[in-house]
Design a protein around this motif. Structure first.
Motif, PDB file in Angstrom:
ATOM      1  N   VAL A   1       7.180  10.640 -14.156  1.00 40.21           N
ATOM      2  CA  VAL A   1       8.381  10.798 -15.177  1.00 40.21           C
ATOM      3  C   VAL A   1       8.015  12.068 -16.149  1.00 40.21           C
ATOM      4  CG1 VAL A   1       9.486   9.810 -17.346  1.00 40.21           C
ATOM      5  CG2 VAL A   1       8.886   8.379 -15.391  1.00 40.21           C
ATOM      6  N   SER A   2       6.700  11.733 -16.627  1.00 42.93           N
ATOM      7  CA  SER A   2       6.425  13.033 -17.501  1.00 42.93           C
ATOM      8  C   SER A   2       4.863  13.176 -17.584  1.00 42.93           C
ATOM      9  CB  SER A   2       6.902  12.646 -18.816  1.00 42.93           C
ATOM     10  OG  SER A   2       6.793  13.774 -19.826  1.00 42.93           O
ATOM     11  N   ARG A   3       4.389  14.405 -18.192  1.00 40.49           N
ATOM     12  CA  ARG A   3       2.733  14.506 -18.407  1.00 40.49           C
ATOM     13  C   ARG A   3       2.684  15.399 -19.501  1.00 40.49           C
ATOM     14  NH1 ARG A   3       0.634  19.445 -14.622  1.00 40.49           N
ATOM     15  NH2 ARG A   3       2.080  21.121 -15.022  1.00 40.49           N
ATOM     16  N   ILE A   4       1.790  15.284 -19.999  1.00 41.23           N
ATOM     17  CA  ILE A   4       1.033  16.094 -21.176  1.00 41.23           C
ATOM     18  C   ILE A   4      -0.433  16.392 -21.167  1.00 41.23           C
ATOM     19  CG2 ILE A   4       0.445  13.990 -22.566  1.00 41.23           C
ATOM     20  CD1 ILE A   4       1.887  15.624 -25.180  1.00 41.23           C
TER      21      ILE A   4
ATOM     22  N   PHE B   1      -8.078  14.543 -21.376  1.00 42.59           N
ATOM     23  CA  PHE B   1      -7.452  14.202 -20.230  1.00 42.59           C
ATOM     24  C   PHE B   1      -5.951  14.531 -20.449  1.00 42.59           C
ATOM     25  CE2 PHE B   1     -10.689  12.518 -17.513  1.00 42.59           C
ATOM     26  CZ  PHE B   1     -11.677  12.083 -18.482  1.00 42.59           C
ATOM     27  N   TRP B   2      -5.450  14.945 -19.412  1.00 42.86           N
ATOM     28  CA  TRP B   2      -3.948  15.007 -19.197  1.00 42.86           C
ATOM     29  C   TRP B   2      -3.525  13.711 -19.211  1.00 42.86           C
ATOM     30  CZ3 TRP B   2      -0.025  18.937 -18.353  1.00 42.86           C
ATOM     31  CH2 TRP B   2      -0.581  20.181 -18.328  1.00 42.86           C
ATOM     32  N   MET B   3      -2.382  13.402 -19.487  1.00 41.66           N
ATOM     33  CA  MET B   3      -1.715  11.910 -19.134  1.00 41.66           C
ATOM     34  C   MET B   3      -0.450  11.698 -18.541  1.00 41.66           C
ATOM     35  SD  MET B   3      -4.322   9.676 -20.264  1.00 41.66           S
ATOM     36  CE  MET B   3      -3.290   8.106 -20.493  1.00 41.66           C
ATOM     37  N   TYR B   4      -0.119  11.041 -17.752  1.00 39.16           N
ATOM     38  CA  TYR B   4       1.342  10.723 -16.987  1.00 39.16           C
ATOM     39  C   TYR B   4       1.881   9.556 -17.643  1.00 39.16           C
ATOM     40  CZ  TYR B   4      -0.247  13.939 -13.085  1.00 39.16           C
ATOM     41  OH  TYR B   4      -0.233  15.032 -12.200  1.00 39.16           O
TER      42      TYR B   4
ATOM     43  N   TYR C   1       0.716  -1.047  -0.216  1.00 40.33           N
ATOM     44  CA  TYR C   1      -0.066   0.072  -0.037  1.00 40.33           C
ATOM     45  C   TYR C   1       0.898   1.318   0.052  1.00 40.33           C
ATOM     46  CZ  TYR C   1      -3.937  -3.108   0.679  1.00 40.33           C
ATOM     47  OH  TYR C   1      -4.587  -4.203   0.684  1.00 40.33           O
ATOM     48  N   TYR C   2       0.464   2.049  -0.803  1.00 39.29           N
ATOM     49  CA  TYR C   2       1.296   3.420  -1.145  1.00 39.29           C
ATOM     50  C   TYR C   2       0.398   4.586  -0.832  1.00 39.29           C
ATOM     51  CZ  TYR C   2       4.655   0.591  -3.759  1.00 39.29           C
ATOM     52  OH  TYR C   2       5.759  -0.410  -4.305  1.00 39.29           O
ATOM     53  N   CYS C   3       1.171   5.393  -0.096  1.00 38.49           N
ATOM     54  CA  CYS C   3       0.228   6.758  -0.152  1.00 38.49           C
ATOM     55  C   CYS C   3       1.002   7.646  -1.081  1.00 38.49           C
ATOM     56  CB  CYS C   3       0.293   7.553   1.270  1.00 38.49           C
ATOM     57  SG  CYS C   3       2.117   7.949   2.072  1.00 38.49           S
ATOM     58  N   GLN C   4       0.338   8.693  -1.548  1.00 35.74           N
ATOM     59  CA  GLN C   4       0.747   9.697  -2.601  1.00 35.74           C
ATOM     60  C   GLN C   4       0.313  10.924  -2.412  1.00 35.74           C
ATOM     61  OE1 GLN C   4      -1.339   9.761  -5.948  1.00 35.74           O
ATOM     62  NE2 GLN C   4       0.041  10.943  -7.428  1.00 35.74           N
ATOM     63  N   GLN C   5       1.198  11.918  -2.743  1.00 33.54           N
ATOM     64  CA  GLN C   5       0.541  13.421  -2.586  1.00 33.54           C
ATOM     65  C   GLN C   5       0.504  13.969  -3.907  1.00 33.54           C
ATOM     66  OE1 GLN C   5       2.120  16.322  -3.721  1.00 33.54           O
ATOM     67  NE2 GLN C   5       4.064  15.392  -4.111  1.00 33.54           N
ATOM     68  N   TYR C   6      -0.636  14.611  -4.148  1.00 32.75           N
ATOM     69  CA  TYR C   6      -0.562  15.159  -5.611  1.00 32.75           C
ATOM     70  C   TYR C   6      -1.111  16.541  -5.625  1.00 32.75           C
ATOM     71  CZ  TYR C   6      -5.803  13.750  -4.765  1.00 32.75           C
ATOM     72  OH  TYR C   6      -6.817  13.617  -4.142  1.00 32.75           O
TER      73      TYR C   6
ATOM     74  N   GLY D   1      -7.449  16.895 -12.927  1.00 32.91           N
ATOM     75  CA  GLY D   1      -6.362  17.762 -13.105  1.00 32.91           C
ATOM     76  C   GLY D   1      -5.174  17.313 -12.606  1.00 32.91           C
ATOM     77  N   VAL D   2      -5.435  16.325 -11.532  1.00 33.02           N
ATOM     78  CA  VAL D   2      -4.085  16.355 -10.859  1.00 33.02           C
ATOM     79  C   VAL D   2      -3.764  14.695 -10.410  1.00 33.02           C
ATOM     80  CG1 VAL D   2      -3.972  18.607  -9.812  1.00 33.02           C
ATOM     81  CG2 VAL D   2      -5.601  16.767  -8.802  1.00 33.02           C
ATOM     82  N   LEU D   3      -4.926  13.950 -10.532  1.00 38.02           N
ATOM     83  CA  LEU D   3      -4.689  12.692  -9.857  1.00 38.02           C
ATOM     84  C   LEU D   3      -4.584  11.529 -10.712  1.00 38.02           C
ATOM     85  CD1 LEU D   3      -5.273  10.922  -7.055  1.00 38.02           C
ATOM     86  CD2 LEU D   3      -7.607  11.042  -7.800  1.00 38.02           C
ATOM     87  N   PRO D   4      -3.526  10.833 -10.848  1.00 36.62           N
ATOM     88  CA  PRO D   4      -3.372   9.723 -11.651  1.00 36.62           C
ATOM     89  C   PRO D   4      -4.354   8.449 -11.133  1.00 36.62           C
ATOM     90  CG  PRO D   4      -1.683   9.942  -9.762  1.00 36.62           C
ATOM     91  CD  PRO D   4      -2.289  10.886  -9.862  1.00 36.62           C
ATOM     92  N   ARG D   5      -5.531   8.474 -11.847  1.00 32.69           N
ATOM     93  CA  ARG D   5      -6.667   7.563 -11.420  1.00 32.69           C
ATOM     94  C   ARG D   5      -6.686   6.091 -11.912  1.00 32.69           C
ATOM     95  NH1 ARG D   5     -12.883   9.898 -10.893  1.00 32.69           N
ATOM     96  NH2 ARG D   5     -13.369   8.485  -9.319  1.00 32.69           N
ATOM     97  N   TYR D   6      -6.479   6.144 -13.178  1.00 35.59           N
ATOM     98  CA  TYR D   6      -6.383   4.871 -13.961  1.00 35.59           C
ATOM     99  C   TYR D   6      -4.892   4.388 -14.405  1.00 35.59           C
ATOM    100  CZ  TYR D   6     -11.459   5.321 -13.798  1.00 35.59           C
ATOM    101  OH  TYR D   6     -12.474   5.525 -13.394  1.00 35.59           O
ATOM    102  N   TRP D   7      -4.495   3.305 -14.279  1.00 35.12           N
ATOM    103  CA  TRP D   7      -3.139   2.748 -14.879  1.00 35.12           C
ATOM    104  C   TRP D   7      -3.182   1.771 -15.975  1.00 35.12           C
ATOM    105  CZ3 TRP D   7       1.126   4.510 -11.838  1.00 35.12           C
ATOM    106  CH2 TRP D   7       0.761   5.527 -10.939  1.00 35.12           C
ATOM    107  N   GLY D   8      -2.133   1.592 -16.771  1.00 36.65           N
ATOM    108  CA  GLY D   8      -2.200   0.445 -17.653  1.00 36.65           C
ATOM    109  C   GLY D   8      -1.198  -0.593 -16.890  1.00 36.65           C
ATOM    110  N   GLN D   9      -1.033  -1.690 -17.301  1.00 40.39           N
ATOM    111  CA  GLN D   9      -0.530  -2.823 -17.103  1.00 40.39           C
ATOM    112  C   GLN D   9       1.152  -2.613 -16.563  1.00 40.39           C
ATOM    113  OE1 GLN D   9      -1.482  -5.716 -15.327  1.00 40.39           O
ATOM    114  NE2 GLN D   9      -3.701  -4.813 -15.476  1.00 40.39           N
TER     115      GLN D   9
END
Lengths: 113, 118
Positions: free
Chosen positions: B48-51, B32-35, A92-97, B102-110
Protein backbone atom coordinates in the motif's frame (compact mmCIF):
# COMPACT_ATOMS: atom_id res chain seq x y z
CA UNK A 1 4.91 -4.71 -12.11
CA UNK A 2 6.68 -8.02 -11.79
CA UNK A 3 4.06 -10.77 -11.79
CA UNK A 4 4.64 -13.75 -9.53
CA UNK A 5 3.03 -17.11 -10.20
CA UNK A 6 3.06 -20.20 -8.02
CA UNK A 7 2.36 -23.86 -8.55
CA UNK A 8 0.56 -25.86 -7.46
CA UNK A 9 -2.37 -23.87 -6.01
CA UNK A 10 -2.66 -26.47 -3.29
CA UNK A 11 -1.12 -29.76 -2.31
CA UNK A 12 -1.68 -32.46 0.24
CA UNK A 13 1.35 -34.19 1.69
CA UNK A 14 1.62 -36.98 4.23
CA UNK A 15 3.35 -36.30 7.52
CA UNK A 16 7.08 -36.77 7.13
CA UNK A 17 6.96 -36.48 3.34
CA UNK A 18 8.47 -33.77 1.14
CA UNK A 19 6.51 -30.76 -0.09
CA UNK A 20 7.74 -28.72 -3.05
CA UNK A 21 6.35 -25.35 -4.11
CA UNK A 22 7.39 -23.56 -7.27
CA UNK A 23 7.46 -19.85 -7.94
CA UNK A 24 8.10 -18.02 -11.17
CA UNK A 25 8.64 -14.30 -11.74
CA UNK A 26 7.76 -12.50 -14.98
CA UNK A 27 11.26 -11.04 -15.09
CA UNK A 28 14.54 -11.79 -13.40
CA UNK A 29 14.88 -10.76 -9.76
CA UNK A 30 18.63 -11.35 -9.75
CA UNK A 31 20.46 -8.08 -9.09
CA UNK A 32 23.70 -8.33 -11.03
CA UNK A 33 25.69 -5.86 -8.92
CA UNK A 34 25.53 -8.04 -5.80
CA UNK A 35 24.48 -11.39 -7.34
CA UNK A 36 21.52 -11.63 -4.99
CA UNK A 37 18.05 -12.85 -5.87
CA UNK A 38 15.46 -10.52 -4.36
CA UNK A 39 13.05 -13.32 -3.58
CA UNK A 40 11.47 -14.27 -0.26
CA UNK A 41 9.13 -16.97 1.01
CA UNK A 42 6.49 -16.44 3.69
CA UNK A 43 4.22 -18.75 5.64
CA UNK A 44 0.78 -17.56 6.69
CA UNK A 45 -1.63 -19.36 8.98
CA UNK A 46 -5.28 -18.32 9.51
CA UNK A 47 -5.59 -15.21 11.64
CA UNK A 48 -1.85 -14.64 11.68
CA UNK A 49 0.43 -12.29 9.78
CA UNK A 50 2.88 -13.54 7.16
CA UNK A 51 6.00 -15.04 8.68
CA UNK A 52 9.26 -14.68 6.82
CA UNK A 53 10.90 -18.07 6.18
CA UNK A 54 13.50 -17.47 3.45
CA UNK A 55 15.08 -14.38 1.92
CA UNK A 56 17.68 -13.79 -0.79
CA UNK A 57 16.04 -16.93 -2.27
CA UNK A 58 17.93 -19.33 -0.02
CA UNK A 59 18.82 -17.70 3.31
CA UNK A 60 16.79 -19.17 6.13
CA UNK A 61 15.42 -16.69 8.65
CA UNK A 62 16.65 -17.08 12.21
CA UNK A 63 14.54 -19.59 14.14
CA UNK A 64 13.07 -21.25 11.05
CA UNK A 65 13.50 -25.05 11.13
CA UNK A 66 16.08 -26.42 8.72
CA UNK A 67 13.46 -28.60 7.03
CA UNK A 68 12.57 -25.42 5.12
CA UNK A 69 14.89 -24.59 2.24
CA UNK A 70 14.82 -22.30 -0.76
CA UNK A 71 16.56 -22.59 -4.10
CA UNK A 72 16.58 -21.12 -7.59
CA UNK A 73 17.81 -18.06 -9.39
CA UNK A 74 16.70 -15.52 -11.95
CA UNK A 75 13.04 -16.28 -12.57
CA UNK A 76 12.50 -19.77 -11.17
CA UNK A 77 12.46 -20.63 -7.49
CA UNK A 78 11.47 -23.49 -5.20
CA UNK A 79 10.52 -23.81 -1.56
CA UNK A 80 11.03 -27.29 -0.14
CA UNK A 81 9.75 -28.65 3.13
CA UNK A 82 11.83 -31.79 3.53
CA UNK A 83 9.68 -33.58 6.10
CA UNK A 84 6.24 -32.09 6.59
CA UNK A 85 5.07 -31.57 10.15
CA UNK A 86 1.52 -30.90 11.32
CA UNK A 87 2.41 -27.31 12.21
CA UNK A 88 3.47 -26.63 8.61
CA UNK A 89 -0.13 -26.60 7.39
CA UNK A 90 -0.44 -23.07 6.02
CA UNK A 91 -0.45 -20.97 2.88
CA UNK A 92 2.97 -20.21 1.44
CA UNK A 93 3.73 -17.12 -0.62
CA UNK A 94 6.73 -16.13 -2.66
CA UNK A 95 7.51 -12.44 -2.96
CA UNK A 96 9.85 -10.38 -5.10
CA UNK A 97 11.42 -7.29 -3.55
CA UNK A 98 13.56 -6.46 -6.60
CA UNK A 99 11.15 -3.85 -7.92
CA UNK A 100 10.86 -1.57 -4.94
CA UNK A 101 8.55 -0.17 -3.76
CA UNK A 102 6.23 -2.20 -6.00
CA UNK A 103 7.06 -5.50 -4.37
CA UNK A 104 4.61 -8.23 -5.33
CA UNK A 105 3.51 -11.55 -3.89
CA UNK A 106 2.51 -14.74 -5.58
CA UNK A 107 -1.09 -15.96 -5.20
CA UNK A 108 -0.14 -18.50 -2.55
CA UNK A 109 0.04 -22.28 -2.26
CA UNK A 110 -2.08 -24.03 0.34
CA UNK A 111 -0.35 -26.97 2.02
CA UNK A 112 -2.49 -29.56 3.79
CA UNK A 113 -1.93 -32.98 5.25
CA UNK B 1 11.99 -8.53 20.50
CA UNK B 2 10.48 -6.63 17.59
CA UNK B 3 6.80 -5.93 18.14
CA UNK B 4 4.34 -4.17 15.86
CA UNK B 5 0.75 -3.66 16.99
CA UNK B 6 -1.84 -2.18 14.63
CA UNK B 7 -5.07 -0.52 15.71
CA UNK B 8 -7.79 1.71 14.33
CA UNK B 9 -9.57 -0.61 11.96
CA UNK B 10 -13.34 -1.00 11.84
CA UNK B 11 -16.48 -0.65 9.78
CA UNK B 12 -16.83 2.55 7.78
CA UNK B 13 -19.20 3.70 5.07
CA UNK B 14 -18.00 4.36 1.52
CA UNK B 15 -16.51 7.84 1.33
CA UNK B 16 -15.57 7.78 4.99
CA UNK B 17 -12.22 8.00 6.73
CA UNK B 18 -10.14 5.98 9.17
CA UNK B 19 -6.72 6.40 10.71
CA UNK B 20 -4.69 3.30 11.38
CA UNK B 21 -1.85 3.24 13.90
CA UNK B 22 1.05 0.87 14.33
CA UNK B 23 2.88 0.95 17.66
CA UNK B 24 6.45 -0.29 17.38
CA UNK B 25 8.78 -1.57 20.09
CA UNK B 26 11.94 -3.60 20.49
CA UNK B 27 14.03 -1.67 17.97
CA UNK B 28 15.18 1.83 17.04
CA UNK B 29 12.06 2.86 15.15
CA UNK B 30 13.53 5.90 13.45
CA UNK B 31 16.23 3.81 11.76
CA UNK B 32 13.89 1.80 9.57
CA UNK B 33 11.68 2.25 6.57
CA UNK B 34 8.15 1.03 7.26
CA UNK B 35 5.48 -0.38 4.97
CA UNK B 36 1.73 -0.73 5.06
CA UNK B 37 0.55 -3.89 3.29
CA UNK B 38 -3.01 -5.14 2.95
CA UNK B 39 -4.52 -8.56 2.52
CA UNK B 40 -7.48 -8.23 0.21
CA UNK B 41 -10.07 -11.03 0.25
CA UNK B 42 -9.53 -13.16 -2.81
CA UNK B 43 -6.54 -11.12 -4.02
CA UNK B 44 -3.76 -11.85 -1.57
CA UNK B 45 -1.14 -9.50 -0.19
CA UNK B 46 -0.74 -6.06 -1.77
CA UNK B 47 1.71 -3.29 -0.93
CA UNK B 48 0.00 0.00 0.00
CA UNK B 49 2.56 2.58 1.10
CA UNK B 50 6.04 3.12 2.53
CA UNK B 51 7.88 5.79 4.50
CA UNK B 52 11.54 6.32 5.30
CA UNK B 53 13.01 6.63 8.76
CA UNK B 54 12.68 10.37 9.21
CA UNK B 55 9.36 10.61 7.43
CA UNK B 56 10.60 12.77 4.56
CA UNK B 57 10.04 10.23 1.77
CA UNK B 58 6.73 8.51 1.12
CA UNK B 59 5.43 6.37 -1.72
CA UNK B 60 1.96 5.01 -2.52
CA UNK B 61 0.41 2.34 -4.66
CA UNK B 62 -1.57 3.84 -7.54
CA UNK B 63 -4.78 2.42 -6.10
CA UNK B 64 -4.54 4.62 -2.98
CA UNK B 65 -2.61 7.65 -4.25
CA UNK B 66 -4.36 10.88 -3.35
CA UNK B 67 -6.63 9.16 -0.81
CA UNK B 68 -4.21 7.63 1.72
CA UNK B 69 -1.45 9.37 3.65
CA UNK B 70 1.35 7.63 5.54
CA UNK B 71 3.19 9.33 8.38
CA UNK B 72 5.17 8.54 11.50
CA UNK B 73 5.91 10.00 14.93
CA UNK B 74 9.36 8.79 15.91
CA UNK B 75 9.02 10.27 19.38
CA UNK B 76 6.04 7.97 19.94
CA UNK B 77 7.43 5.03 17.92
CA UNK B 78 4.20 5.01 15.94
CA UNK B 79 3.36 4.65 12.26
CA UNK B 80 0.10 5.95 10.81
CA UNK B 81 -2.06 5.49 7.75
CA UNK B 82 -4.74 8.12 7.17
CA UNK B 83 -7.33 6.68 4.83
CA UNK B 84 -9.85 9.05 3.21
CA UNK B 85 -12.50 8.59 0.52
CA UNK B 86 -12.67 4.92 1.34
CA UNK B 87 -14.11 2.51 -1.19
CA UNK B 88 -15.48 -1.01 -0.94
CA UNK B 89 -12.31 -2.31 -2.60
CA UNK B 90 -10.24 -0.96 0.32
CA UNK B 91 -11.76 -3.67 2.51
CA UNK B 92 -8.82 -5.69 3.78
CA UNK B 93 -6.66 -6.61 6.72
CA UNK B 94 -3.98 -3.94 6.99
CA UNK B 95 -0.51 -4.84 8.25
CA UNK B 96 2.42 -2.66 9.14
CA UNK B 97 5.85 -4.08 8.47
CA UNK B 98 9.42 -3.18 9.30
CA UNK B 99 11.72 -3.06 6.31
CA UNK B 100 15.15 -4.68 6.58
CA UNK B 101 18.08 -4.40 4.14
CA UNK B 102 16.21 -1.36 2.85
CA UNK B 103 13.83 -3.49 0.82
CA UNK B 104 12.54 -6.59 2.66
CA UNK B 105 9.37 -6.57 4.82
CA UNK B 106 10.74 -8.72 7.59
CA UNK B 107 8.59 -8.19 10.67
CA UNK B 108 4.81 -7.87 10.58
CA UNK B 109 2.11 -6.83 12.98
CA UNK B 110 -1.01 -8.91 13.59
CA UNK B 111 -3.08 -6.70 11.32
CA UNK B 112 -6.26 -4.65 11.70
CA UNK B 113 -9.43 -5.25 9.70
CA UNK B 114 -10.95 -2.44 7.69
CA UNK B 115 -14.41 -3.03 6.25
CA UNK B 116 -15.91 -0.46 3.90
CA UNK B 117 -19.62 -1.07 3.50
CA UNK B 118 -22.93 0.73 3.73
Amino acid sequence: DIVMTQSPESLAVSLGERATINCKSSQSVLYSSNNKNYLAWYQQKPGQPPKLLIYWASTRESGVPDRFSGSGSGTDFTLTISSLQAEDVAVYYCQQYYNIPQFTFGPGTKVDI
Amino acid sequence: EVQLVESGGGLVQPGGSLRLSCAASGFTFSSFWMYWVRRVPGKGLVWVSRINGDGTTTTYADSVKGRFSISRDNAKNTLYLQMDSLRAEDTAVYYCSRVDFGVLPRYWGQGTLVTVSS
